[in-house]
Design a protein around this motif. Structure first.
Motif, PDB file in Angstrom:
ATOM      1  N   ARG A  19      98.044 -29.983  45.521  1.00 28.86           N
ATOM      2  CA  ARG A  19      98.901 -28.871  45.958  1.00 28.86           C
ATOM      3  C   ARG A  19      99.585 -29.220  47.283  1.00 28.86           C
ATOM      4  N   LEU A  20      98.800 -29.750  48.232  1.00 28.79           N
ATOM      5  CA  LEU A  20      99.349 -30.089  49.540  1.00 28.79           C
ATOM      6  C   LEU A  20     100.461 -31.123  49.425  1.00 28.79           C
ATOM      7  N   LEU A  21     100.238 -32.154  48.625  1.00 25.39           N
ATOM      8  CA  LEU A  21     101.239 -33.205  48.481  1.00 25.39           C
ATOM      9  C   LEU A  21     102.536 -32.645  47.904  1.00 25.39           C
ATOM     10  N   LEU A  22     102.421 -31.824  46.879  1.00 25.14           N
ATOM     11  CA  LEU A  22     103.617 -31.255  46.251  1.00 25.14           C
ATOM     12  C   LEU A  22     104.373 -30.348  47.225  1.00 25.14           C
ATOM     13  N   HIS A  23     103.640 -29.590  48.032  1.00 25.13           N
ATOM     14  CA  HIS A  23     104.297 -28.743  49.020  1.00 25.13           C
ATOM     15  C   HIS A  23     104.948 -29.582  50.116  1.00 25.13           C
ATOM     16  N   ILE A  24     104.261 -30.612  50.597  1.00 26.59           N
ATOM     17  CA  ILE A  24     104.838 -31.487  51.623  1.00 26.59           C
ATOM     18  C   ILE A  24     106.129 -32.117  51.111  1.00 26.59           C
ATOM     19  N   ALA A  25     106.125 -32.538  49.850  1.00 26.41           N
ATOM     20  CA  ALA A  25     107.302 -33.174  49.252  1.00 26.41           C
ATOM     21  C   ALA A  25     108.399 -32.167  48.920  1.00 26.41           C
ATOM     22  N   GLY A  26     108.095 -30.868  49.037  1.00 26.93           N
ATOM     23  CA  GLY A  26     109.086 -29.843  48.722  1.00 26.93           C
ATOM     24  C   GLY A  26     109.395 -29.745  47.240  1.00 26.93           C
ATOM     25  N   VAL A  27     108.397 -30.030  46.428  1.00 27.61           N
ATOM     26  CA  VAL A  27     108.585 -30.041  44.970  1.00 27.61           C
ATOM     27  C   VAL A  27     108.233 -28.672  44.384  1.00 27.61           C
ATOM     28  N   ASP A  28     109.109 -28.172  43.530  1.00 25.89           N
ATOM     29  CA  ASP A  28     108.845 -26.919  42.833  1.00 25.89           C
ATOM     30  C   ASP A  28     107.862 -27.198  41.696  1.00 25.89           C
ATOM     31  N   PHE A  29     106.764 -26.451  41.650  1.00 26.77           N
ATOM     32  CA  PHE A  29     105.783 -26.682  40.589  1.00 26.77           C
ATOM     33  C   PHE A  29     105.057 -25.392  40.259  1.00 26.77           C
ATOM     34  N   ASP A  30     104.505 -25.355  39.056  1.00 28.38           N
ATOM     35  CA  ASP A  30     103.676 -24.229  38.633  1.00 28.38           C
ATOM     36  C   ASP A  30     102.233 -24.517  39.019  1.00 28.38           C
ATOM     37  N   ASP A  31     101.667 -23.663  39.853  1.00 24.27           N
ATOM     38  CA  ASP A  31     100.284 -23.814  40.300  1.00 24.27           C
ATOM     39  C   ASP A  31      99.417 -22.876  39.453  1.00 24.27           C
ATOM     40  N   VAL A  32      98.937 -23.394  38.344  1.00 20.01           N
ATOM     41  CA  VAL A  32      98.203 -22.581  37.378  1.00 20.01           C
ATOM     42  C   VAL A  32      96.728 -22.531  37.771  1.00 20.01           C
ATOM     43  N   LYS A  33      96.242 -21.350  38.125  1.00 20.56           N
ATOM     44  CA  LYS A  33      94.846 -21.151  38.508  1.00 20.56           C
ATOM     45  C   LYS A  33      94.034 -20.781  37.254  1.00 20.56           C
ATOM     46  N   VAL A  34      93.268 -21.722  36.772  1.00 18.91           N
ATOM     47  CA  VAL A  34      92.526 -21.554  35.520  1.00 18.91           C
ATOM     48  C   VAL A  34      91.210 -20.819  35.795  1.00 18.91           C
ATOM     49  N   THR A  35      90.935 -19.775  35.044  1.00 16.09           N
ATOM     50  CA  THR A  35      89.658 -19.071  35.179  1.00 16.09           C
ATOM     51  C   THR A  35      88.587 -19.826  34.397  1.00 16.09           C
ATOM     52  N   ARG A  36      87.321 -19.521  34.675  1.00 21.17           N
ATOM     53  CA  ARG A  36      86.225 -20.188  33.963  1.00 21.17           C
ATOM     54  C   ARG A  36      86.284 -19.886  32.470  1.00 21.17           C
ATOM     55  N   LYS A  37      86.666 -18.669  32.125  1.00 21.70           N
ATOM     56  CA  LYS A  37      86.783 -18.309  30.703  1.00 21.70           C
ATOM     57  C   LYS A  37      87.906 -19.096  30.039  1.00 21.70           C
ATOM     58  N   GLU A  38      89.052 -19.193  30.730  1.00 20.16           N
ATOM     59  CA  GLU A  38      90.171 -19.963  30.185  1.00 20.16           C
ATOM     60  C   GLU A  38      89.806 -21.433  30.039  1.00 20.16           C
ATOM     61  N   TRP A  39      89.028 -21.939  30.987  1.00 19.43           N
ATOM     62  CA  TRP A  39      88.633 -23.339  30.936  1.00 19.43           C
ATOM     63  C   TRP A  39      87.838 -23.648  29.679  1.00 19.43           C
ATOM     64  N   LYS A  40      86.966 -22.751  29.279  1.00 19.52           N
ATOM     65  CA  LYS A  40      86.199 -22.952  28.046  1.00 19.52           C
ATOM     66  C   LYS A  40      87.115 -23.068  26.843  1.00 19.52           C
ATOM     67  N   ASP A  41      88.215 -22.326  26.877  1.00 17.35           N
ATOM     68  CA  ASP A  41      89.134 -22.327  25.731  1.00 17.35           C
ATOM     69  C   ASP A  41      90.023 -23.561  25.680  1.00 17.35           C
ATOM     70  N   ILE A  42      90.358 -24.130  26.841  1.00 15.72           N
ATOM     71  CA  ILE A  42      91.311 -25.252  26.851  1.00 15.72           C
ATOM     72  C   ILE A  42      90.655 -26.610  27.087  1.00 15.72           C
ATOM     73  N   LYS A  43      89.385 -26.607  27.447  1.00 11.63           N
ATOM     74  CA  LYS A  43      88.716 -27.852  27.839  1.00 11.63           C
ATOM     75  C   LYS A  43      88.849 -28.952  26.799  1.00 11.63           C
TER      76      LYS A  43
END
Length: 202
Positions: A19-43
């Motif tokens: 996250r820090l690197l992308l912000h320092i570089a000024g890059v637009d990005f989607d910062d997707v915060k995965v929940t523990r429940k979501e992680w089980k589904d996508i792992k």
């Protein structure tokens, strides 16, 4: 190049340096915060079954170190020559070593009394040694008054800052003696405008 999407948990952990690197570089990005429940589904669909994962044009990149080096090469934060790149790798390796020990300590099933003993041993032995080494390493470049490698911020600075930032959280009940050059480095890093903007939002 398409838009970047970072998948990680809401915590700092191994996703925060990215996250820090992308912000320092000024890059637009989607910062997707995965929940523990979501992680089980996508792992099962994630490479190496781990986060963080960076999605670039539909391609998934795993392993935090590989992601940092990829972005460092892409945006100019991975040194200007082979000597600087190697120095960055050495510093990154030292940071990875201490993070590995911290993760082993805090994410195991050891009873609390035994864990407290291990924390004291780590502070007095490994942590103080690590901080001393990082202080010496910083002073090797412009007497420690700029960054760890060359004349500009690199992924080494991002990784060192990240671990220095979480050490007080991990060891909140222990006195940590932060060396002076590292203390000044942390403030200098936080004063980078894009870093300041990011931290003010979190």
């Amino acid at each position: 190049m398409g838009k970047f999407k970072l998948l990680y948990f809401a915590s700092k952990g191994r996703g925060q340096p990215i996250r820090l690197l992308l912000h320092i570089a000024g890059v637009d990005f989607d910062d997707v915060k995965v929940t523990r429940k979501e992680w089980k589904d996508i792992k099962a669909n994630m490479p190496h079954r781990k986060l963080p994962v960076l999605e670039v044009d539909g391609n998934l990149i795993s392993q935090s170190g590989a992601i940092l080096r990829y972005l460092g090469r892409e945006f100019g934060y991975y040194g200007s020559n082979n000597v600087e790149k190697t120095r960055i790798d050495v510093i990154s390796g030292a940071v990875d070593d201490i993070i590995f020990l911290m993760e082993r300590l805090f994410y195991n099933e050891t009873v609390e009394a035994a864990k407290e003993k291990l924390k004291k041993e780590m502070v007095s032995w490994r942590l103080e040694e690590f901080l001393g080494i990082m202080e010496e390493t910083l002073k090797e470049n412009h007497n420690g008054d700029t960054f760890f490698v060359g004349d500009q911020v690199s992924i080494a600075d991002i990784q060192v800052y990240n671990v220095l930032d979480v050490i007080p959280e991990y060891f909140s009940d222990h006195a940590i003696n932060m060396p002076p050059k590292l203390t000044a480095f942390v403030q200098r890093f936080k004063d980078i405008q894009n870093v300041k903007n990011f931290l003010n939002k979190t």
